[in-house]
Design a protein around this motif. Structure first.
Motif, short mmCIF file in Angstrom:
data_model
loop_
_atom_site.label_atom_id
_atom_site.label_comp_id
_atom_site.label_asym_id
_atom_site.label_seq_id
_atom_site.Cartn_x
_atom_site.Cartn_y
_atom_site.Cartn_z
N UNK A 28 20.88 2.22 -27.38
CA UNK A 28 20.27 3.35 -26.71
C UNK A 28 20.87 3.47 -25.30
N UNK A 29 20.87 4.66 -24.77
CA UNK A 29 21.47 4.95 -23.48
C UNK A 29 20.58 4.51 -22.32
N UNK A 30 21.22 4.26 -21.19
CA UNK A 30 20.46 3.96 -19.99
C UNK A 30 20.07 5.27 -19.32
N UNK A 31 19.19 5.17 -18.34
CA UNK A 31 18.76 6.37 -17.62
C UNK A 31 19.96 7.01 -16.92
N UNK A 32 20.82 6.20 -16.33
CA UNK A 32 22.01 6.72 -15.66
C UNK A 32 22.93 7.46 -16.61
N UNK A 86 17.78 22.30 -18.66
CA UNK A 86 18.46 21.03 -18.40
C UNK A 86 18.11 20.52 -17.01
N UNK A 87 18.07 21.41 -16.02
CA UNK A 87 17.69 21.02 -14.66
C UNK A 87 16.28 20.44 -14.65
N UNK A 88 15.39 21.03 -15.41
CA UNK A 88 14.01 20.53 -15.50
C UNK A 88 13.98 19.13 -16.12
N UNK A 89 14.74 18.92 -17.18
CA UNK A 89 14.82 17.60 -17.81
C UNK A 89 15.35 16.56 -16.82
N UNK A 90 16.37 16.95 -16.06
CA UNK A 90 16.94 16.03 -15.07
C UNK A 90 15.92 15.67 -14.00
N UNK A 91 15.22 16.66 -13.50
CA UNK A 91 14.20 16.44 -12.47
C UNK A 91 13.12 15.49 -12.98
N UNK A 92 12.65 15.73 -14.20
CA UNK A 92 11.59 14.89 -14.77
C UNK A 92 12.08 13.47 -15.01
N UNK A 93 13.32 13.31 -15.47
CA UNK A 93 13.86 11.97 -15.71
C UNK A 93 14.04 11.22 -14.39
N UNK A 94 14.46 11.93 -13.35
CA UNK A 94 14.59 11.30 -12.04
C UNK A 94 13.22 10.87 -11.50
N UNK A 95 12.20 11.69 -11.72
CA UNK A 95 10.84 11.31 -11.32
C UNK A 95 10.37 10.08 -12.09
N UNK A 96 10.66 10.05 -13.39
CA UNK A 96 10.31 8.90 -14.22
C UNK A 96 11.00 7.65 -13.68
N UNK A 97 12.27 7.79 -13.33
CA UNK A 97 13.04 6.65 -12.81
C UNK A 97 12.45 6.13 -11.50
N UNK A 98 11.98 7.02 -10.65
CA UNK A 98 11.36 6.61 -9.39
C UNK A 98 10.04 5.89 -9.64
N UNK A 99 9.29 6.34 -10.64
CA UNK A 99 7.99 5.74 -10.94
C UNK A 99 8.13 4.41 -11.67
N UNK A 100 9.25 4.23 -12.38
CA UNK A 100 9.48 3.02 -13.18
C UNK A 100 10.87 2.46 -12.88
N UNK A 101 11.08 1.91 -11.69
CA UNK A 101 12.43 1.43 -11.34
C UNK A 101 12.90 0.25 -12.19
N UNK A 102 11.96 -0.43 -12.84
CA UNK A 102 12.33 -1.58 -13.68
C UNK A 102 12.88 -1.15 -15.04
N UNK A 103 12.65 0.09 -15.43
CA UNK A 103 13.12 0.60 -16.71
C UNK A 103 14.62 0.90 -16.65
N UNK A 104 15.36 0.37 -17.60
CA UNK A 104 16.79 0.65 -17.67
C UNK A 104 17.10 1.60 -18.83
#
Length: 72
Positions: free
Chosen positions: A1-5, A30-48
């Motif tokens: 599976x892919x990483x968030x990056x 697509x911009x909305x998906x990117x924004x939401x994924x970036x928010x998810x990444x900020x909320x869960x920095x331990x998730x790769x």
């Protein structure tokens, strides 16, 4: 599976392609998906590992009827 990056890079490539083709609705989505994924990444920095769009949606909207979990 892919990483968030990797998922964000995929979204960036798709966004560029949609913008080049003049597909404004697709680019906006697509911009909305990117924004939401970036928010998810900020909320869960331990998730790769990249979460599914549904997992991101439920993380950002836990009270939505589709995201509720009931304990019996």
């Amino acid at each position: 599976m892919a990483t968030i990056g990797e998922q964000l890079q995929t979204y960036r490539s798709a966004l560029t392609e949609a913008q080049d083709k003049g597909e404004k609705a697709t680019a906006s989505k697509i911009e909305q998906h990117m924004k939401e994924l970036e928010e998810f990444q900020q909320r869960h920095p331990e998730e790769a590992e990249a979460p599914s769009p549904f997992e991101v949606f439920c993380d950002l909207n836990p009270s939505d009827i589709n995201c509720r979990v009931y304990d019996d």
